[in-house]
Design an enzyme around this catalytic site. Structure first.
Site: not given
Length: 233
Positions: A10, A32, A59-62, A64-67, A119, A211
């Site tokens: 990070d 990561k 690790d972008l954690k998308l 949004d709408i499915p398309n 978390t 960390r």
């Protein structure tokens, strides 16, 4: 699939990241890459770290709408990462679309996992801010089952919930668990934490540590200690 320790890089820049990875000469940690680094440096940083021989969890954690998620995952599938993720809260349809977009023409794809609850979220904040009244472990289990129904490989969850996820979804369903700290270490903004040894005992498949390794006086020794405790090597 064996257990592994994933180091959360990070950092804010390519220079900081590569300076950190330069310390690792005899081992190549699973890395990561999160939003901060990816947004700062773009896909080039993924290619450069991959070329050094590291496995990569993007690790972008998308969410949004499915398309939209399907199209984004189709782009990410060409980066040759080993694992990527999205938010399970985006619904089963979104997760199915993501899987479709991530799968390449030859049928191969990175592992795809879903974030259940962060978390940094605890019962109080989940109820107050998200209006979710169910117990957090029940919510995590439900989201994990949704991810399995969508065809995903596993979930991101607290190590405290790893055992319940495996009980509900099977031992082959992966649990990737941040919120891992060495005994006596600072918790930072994590609310639900365990040590590497405890995460191993409870059945986590991967642990993510940032960390406690990246800010350690000797990061290589800290990484090797995490591997010793979690993997047993």
């Amino acid at each position: 699939m064996g257990k592994d320790v994933i180091v959360a890089c990070d950092f804010a820049s390519k220079e900081q990241t590569l300076a950190f990875l330069d310390k690792f000469q005899d081992v190549k940690p699973y890395v990561k890459i999160g939003m901060e680094l990816f947004y700062a440096e773009g896909p080039a940083i993924v290619n450069e770290i991959k070329a050094r021989g590291h496995k990569i969890f993007l690790d972008l954690k998308l969410h949004d709408i499915p398309n939209t998620v399907k199209k984004a995952m189709s782009v990410l599938s060409h980066l040759n990462v080993d694992m990527c993720n999205l938010h399970a809260g985006g619904t089963i349809n979104m997760m199915k679309a993501a899987l479709e977009g991530l799968t390449r023409e030859d049928g191969t794809r990175p592992l795809l996992i879903a974030v259940t609850q962060l978390t940094s979220t605890d019962q109080e904040s989940m109820e107050r801010d998200l209006l979710i009244r169910e117990p957090i472990d029940k919510v995590v289990e439900h989201y994990a089952l949704n991810a399995k129904r969508a065809g995903l490989d596993g979930v991101v969850c607290s190590p405290l919930e790893s055992k319940k996820v495996h009980s509900a979804c099977g031992n082959d369903f992966l649990t990737v668990t941040p919120g891992v700290r060495f005994a006596g270490g600072e918790k930072g903004d994590q609310k639900r934490v365990m040590t590497p040894s405890e995460a191993r005992e409870i059945g986590s498949d991967y642990i993510v540590m940032g960390r406690p390794i990246t800010a350690a006086e000797d990061p290589v020794s800290a990484y090797k200690e995490a591997v010793r405790q979690f993997v047993g090597e």
